[in-house]
Design an enzyme around this catalytic site. Sequence first.
Site, PDB file in Angstrom:
ATOM      1  N   GLY A 228       0.703  -1.240  -0.049  1.00 48.45           N
ATOM      2  CA  GLY A 228      -0.101   0.159   0.047  1.00 48.45           C
ATOM      3  C   GLY A 228       0.823   1.224  -0.121  1.00 48.45           C
TER       4      GLY A 228
ATOM      5  N   SER B  23       4.546  -1.052  -5.842  1.00 46.65           N
ATOM      6  CA  SER B  23       4.224  -2.005  -6.610  1.00 46.65           C
ATOM      7  C   SER B  23       4.524  -3.393  -5.998  1.00 46.65           C
ATOM      8  CB  SER B  23       5.007  -2.009  -7.938  1.00 46.65           C
ATOM      9  OG  SER B  23       4.634  -0.774  -8.750  1.00 46.65           O
ATOM     10  N   SER B  24       4.001  -3.572  -4.728  1.00 47.33           N
ATOM     11  CA  SER B  24       3.915  -5.016  -3.945  1.00 47.33           C
ATOM     12  C   SER B  24       3.116  -5.926  -5.140  1.00 47.33           C
ATOM     13  CB  SER B  24       3.671  -4.941  -2.720  1.00 47.33           C
ATOM     14  OG  SER B  24       2.326  -4.479  -2.557  1.00 47.33           O
TER      15      SER B  24
ATOM     16  N   ASP C 160       4.717  -0.799 -14.080  1.00 49.30           N
ATOM     17  CA  ASP C 160       5.284  -1.480 -12.859  1.00 49.30           C
ATOM     18  C   ASP C 160       5.801  -2.654 -13.358  1.00 49.30           C
ATOM     19  OD1 ASP C 160       4.279   0.682 -11.753  1.00 49.30           O
ATOM     20  OD2 ASP C 160       2.276  -0.109 -10.990  1.00 49.30           O
TER      21      ASP C 160
HETATM   22  C1  GLA Z   1       0.422   3.133 -10.656  1.00 44.85           C
HETATM   23  C2  GLA Z   1       0.140   2.375 -11.985  1.00 44.85           C
HETATM   24  C3  GLA Z   1       1.176   2.470 -13.117  1.00 44.85           C
HETATM   25  C4  GLA Z   1       1.351   4.103 -13.188  1.00 44.85           C
HETATM   26  C5  GLA Z   1       1.510   4.862 -11.958  1.00 44.85           C
HETATM   27  C6  GLA Z   1       1.631   6.397 -12.233  1.00 44.85           C
HETATM   28  O1  GLA Z   1       1.587   2.614 -10.163  1.00 44.85           O
HETATM   29  O2  GLA Z   1       0.186   0.843 -12.003  1.00 44.85           O
HETATM   30  O3  GLA Z   1       0.886   1.955 -14.076  1.00 44.85           O
HETATM   31  O4  GLA Z   1       0.029   4.487 -13.841  1.00 44.85           O
HETATM   32  O5  GLA Z   1       0.487   4.297 -11.029  1.00 44.85           O
HETATM   33  O6  GLA Z   1       2.568   6.723 -12.876  1.00 44.85           O
END
Ligand code: GLA
Length: 387
Positions: free
Chosen positions: A123, A127-128, A173
């Site tokens: 959270g 990007s977990s 991500d």
């Molecule tokens: C999240 C989304 C990504 C990207 C970012 C903002 O991490 O998963 O794809 O859009 O927000 O840059």
Amino acid sequence: MSAPADRVATEFAEEFGGKPDGSWWAPGRVNLIGEHTDYNDGFVLPLALEYGVAAAARVAEEPVLRVRSVQQGETVELPLDAIAPGAVDGWSAYVAGVGWALREAGHDVPGLDVVVDGDVPAGAGLSSSAALECVVAVAWNDLAGTALSLDDLAGVARRAENDVVGAPTGGMDQMASLHGRAGNLVFLDMRSLEVEHVPFDPPSAGLALLVVDTHAPHAHVDGEYAERRRSCTRAAELLGVPALRDVPLDGLDEALGQLTGDDGELLQRRVRHIVTEDARVLEVVDMLRSGDDPRRIGPVLTASHASMRDDFEITVPEVDTAVAAALDAGAYGARMTGGGFGGCVLALVDTDAVDAVAGAIEAAYAAEGYRAPSAFVVTASDGARRL
Ligand code: GLA
């Protein structure tokens, strides 16, 4: 071996008996610059973290996914045929979605027994979820012998998130988690999916990339993210371009002049963020490629933050406070990173100023009565792989 990698191996034996066929790792990411540009076919510049998700997996005899999460303390069992958009929810959808996406792409993948565990703060916008999707994608790919490329695996992981989890994210991500390289940024053109590794080694210049988890509550994140996406799509339609990436910086004023009507002013600000943000990514890449002092990228990072705050409106007071405090305490540049509405801030600081900057942010939080943040230095690390 990292702690999660140790734990998945031990827990595999307890949960499923015997040994796994192998262990895999996929990192989380932090985005140096280029926010919300990915789903506008634009440019992003993330780096893979040393934090991530480990998986221990073995081909199952039946066409069934059995997945245990050490963090959740839960095991979920699903026949592969039962996995579909809308049919799975919660944490296991990120794992099951990968199996569904592989099958949708025409690959006859076997059932899987798998244990996952990670150390990416959940959270926090690091990007977990992409790390979880990607580690399962590389494990299944290896065990099924499907031999997909990293780009194809990123596509599979992204479909899992978009279609089965139901989050309309771009593809940055997953690409960052798969293409990460130690000592490098991952410069991505999200239209062509061209990847360039750009060397980035702050310590060699006496610098550190400090990440501060603001712990700001993520209220309405999903709805706001989807709303920003819709605004961008609508603006591109009104401007008659395939995506906002196609609005050139020197044609920005002209394009903004075409956005009139009730929501014209709002759309103008959204477009201005995306077009200037793409330009900032290219500017940072140019500076780093030419071997400039990395301190020089600082003001570009800070300009990105102002654009997210004022034009794209995706920051929150906790995030703005952290950025302001970092800059006051001597950071060369600071910005929110990730999707927004909370999450993390990054700051480029002298190595010997790390404690002072982190302390200044903590003091500013205490003065505002915010929950204490956590700060840590990150280094660009390798992408997903078999251990
Ligand atoms: C999240 C989304 C990504 C990207 C970012 C903002 O991490 O998963 O794809 O859009 O927000 O840059």
